[in-house]
Design a protein around this motif. Structure first.
Motif, short mmCIF file in Angstrom:
data_model
loop_
_atom_site.label_atom_id
_atom_site.label_comp_id
_atom_site.label_asym_id
_atom_site.label_seq_id
_atom_site.Cartn_x
_atom_site.Cartn_y
_atom_site.Cartn_z
N ILE A 34 5.36 -6.40 1.19
CA ILE A 34 5.75 -7.79 1.43
C ILE A 34 7.27 -7.97 1.26
CG2 ILE A 34 5.09 -8.51 -0.91
CD1 ILE A 34 4.77 -10.71 2.20
N HIS A 92 3.81 1.97 2.54
CA HIS A 92 3.54 1.55 3.92
C HIS A 92 3.62 0.02 4.03
CE1 HIS A 92 2.46 5.56 5.27
NE2 HIS A 92 1.74 5.71 4.18
N ASP A 93 2.57 -0.68 3.58
CA ASP A 93 2.62 -2.14 3.64
C ASP A 93 3.46 -2.65 2.48
OD1 ASP A 93 0.71 -2.38 5.81
OD2 ASP A 93 -0.79 -1.73 4.36
N LEU A 106 10.40 5.76 1.69
CA LEU A 106 10.11 6.91 0.83
C LEU A 106 10.79 6.70 -0.52
CD1 LEU A 106 8.90 9.79 0.60
CD2 LEU A 106 11.09 10.67 1.41
N HIS A 129 14.67 6.77 1.18
CA HIS A 129 14.94 6.33 2.56
C HIS A 129 14.16 5.06 2.84
CE1 HIS A 129 16.35 7.22 6.62
NE2 HIS A 129 15.17 6.82 7.06
N THR A 130 14.77 4.17 3.63
CA THR A 130 14.05 2.95 4.02
C THR A 130 13.94 2.91 5.54
OG1 THR A 130 16.07 1.66 4.14
CG2 THR A 130 14.89 1.60 2.05
N GLY A 131 12.82 2.42 6.01
CA GLY A 131 12.63 2.28 7.46
C GLY A 131 11.86 1.02 7.75
N PRO A 132 11.73 0.66 9.03
CA PRO A 132 11.00 -0.56 9.36
C PRO A 132 9.50 -0.46 9.14
CG PRO A 132 11.68 0.58 11.36
CD PRO A 132 12.31 1.31 10.22
N ASN A 133 8.97 0.77 9.09
CA ASN A 133 7.51 0.93 8.99
C ASN A 133 7.06 1.51 7.66
OD1 ASN A 133 5.00 0.67 10.54
ND2 ASN A 133 4.87 2.89 10.31
N ALA A 134 7.94 2.18 6.95
CA ALA A 134 7.59 2.77 5.65
C ALA A 134 8.88 3.11 4.89
CB ALA A 134 6.76 4.04 5.84
N VAL A 143 5.15 7.18 -0.53
CA VAL A 143 5.50 6.50 0.72
C VAL A 143 4.85 5.12 0.68
CG1 VAL A 143 5.26 6.49 3.23
CG2 VAL A 143 5.71 8.64 2.05
N SER A 159 0.88 -1.17 0.00
CA SER A 159 0.00 0.00 0.00
C SER A 159 0.91 1.22 0.00
CB SER A 159 -0.93 0.00 1.22
OG SER A 159 -0.19 0.21 2.39
N ARG A 214 9.63 -5.75 2.14
CA ARG A 214 10.26 -5.31 3.39
C ARG A 214 10.14 -6.40 4.46
NH1 ARG A 214 6.98 -1.30 5.58
NH2 ARG A 214 7.36 -0.11 3.70
N GLN A 215 8.95 -7.01 4.51
CA GLN A 215 8.73 -8.06 5.51
C GLN A 215 9.68 -9.23 5.26
OE1 GLN A 215 6.48 -7.44 7.91
NE2 GLN A 215 6.12 -5.50 6.90
N TRP A 250 2.86 11.57 -1.51
CA TRP A 250 3.26 12.33 -0.32
C TRP A 250 4.05 13.57 -0.73
CZ3 TRP A 250 7.86 13.65 2.16
CH2 TRP A 250 7.74 13.99 3.52
#
Ligand code: SF4
Ligand code: SF4
Lengths: 187, 80
Positions: A132, A129-130, A181, A174-179, A127, A102, A134-135, A106
């Protein structure tokens, strides 16, 4: 191996279920909670494939996965309505990716519009968000931004190109654990 | 976005300032201050990098987490 164990094993793969060839399954089985092991297995397998690809192909791994994703994006988006406006195309894309990814369009506070022109470049921030991918990477302790991310990049670019007929490029900001960019650069 | 910094916990290392791509934080008197909270896109990499676990985001969209091993977490919960 004892005969008792073999009989037990055979029994576990038998049932009284009547299965007709015209039966169309309308939901996945088993229930999501019971799918956990399967999901972890798929994530582990994907992680191993990507790790091995990196070991063998080095930096070339990114090119391979990007191309695979892009082909897939073109392929899937072929059946979508063609449109020139990028916003509409992104809307279609979010329908296409639903359930796996998802994302939202932004912009930083100081920008007036979502389509940003800077240093001779026209781009849109997305951005994610969800995701697969990354998971899967986090499940395997792999860094974000590598070949598996390139698959998604190619997929998005391929789909946007197919829907709008315009060339595009996706960059990680940028990469993060939750989202994460990303920047969709339009050509 | 409502971002809060536990000023007692913050050690003023500045890692969040360097890490955030949207320049949300600034160090003021050796403490991190979220000066541009509306520029936050919710990646939470600052949470991961902060050694003092001093950060809190409210009103954030929590992405689906598939990689959590439920059995391991249930066991940990019992132990902790
Ligand atoms: S969540 Fe990401 S964008 Fe928001 S303050 Fe932290 S590092 Fe910056
Ligand atoms: S990373 Fe944590 S401890 Fe370091 S300045 Fe930021 S809030 Fe303070």
């Amino acid at each position: 191996m004892s005969a008792g164990y073999i009989d037990e094993l055979h029994d576990s793969f038998r049932s009284d279920l009547v299965y007709r060839s015209e039966d169309i399954p309308l939901e996945c089985s088993p229930k999501p909670k019971e799918m956990e092991q399967t999901l972890h297995g798929v994530m582990k397998l994907n992680g191993l494939v990507i790790r091995s690809l990196e070991e063998i192909a080095g930096r070339g791994a990114n090119a391979v996965t990007y191309r695979a994703g892009k082909k897939f994006g073109h392929e899937v988006a072929k059946y979508f309505q063609k449109r020139e406006d990028v916003e509409g195309a992104l809307h279609e894309l979010s329908d296409l990716l639903r359930g796996q990814y998802s994302f939202e369009v932004w912009k930083p506070e100081d920008k007036e519009t979502f389509i940003i022109e800077e240093n001779g470049e026209t781009f849109i921030y997305l951005v994610f968000h969800d995701c697969i991918v990354r998971q899967t990477l986090r499940r395997n302790g792999l860094e974000q931004g590598g070949p598996l991310c390139q698959t998604l990049f190619g997929y998005v670019v391929g789909a946007i190109e197919e829907i709008t007929g315009r060339k595009a490029k996706l960059e990680i900001v940028h990469t993060g654990p939750n989202a994460c960019l990303k920047k969709l650069v339009l050509k | 976005m409502d971002i809060r910094v536990d000023t007692d916990a913050c050690v003023g290392c500045g890692l969040c300032v360097k890490d955030c791509p949207m320049h949300v934080y600034e160090l003021q008197n050796n403490v991190s201050v979220p000066v541009r909270p509306n520029n936050c896109m919710g990646c939470l990499s600052c949470h991961e990098i902060c050694p003092a676990q001093a950060l809190e985001h409210r009103g954030i969209y929590a992405a689906r987490r598939h990689y959590i091993d439920i059995k391991v977490c249930e066991m940990l919960k019992k132990v902790i």
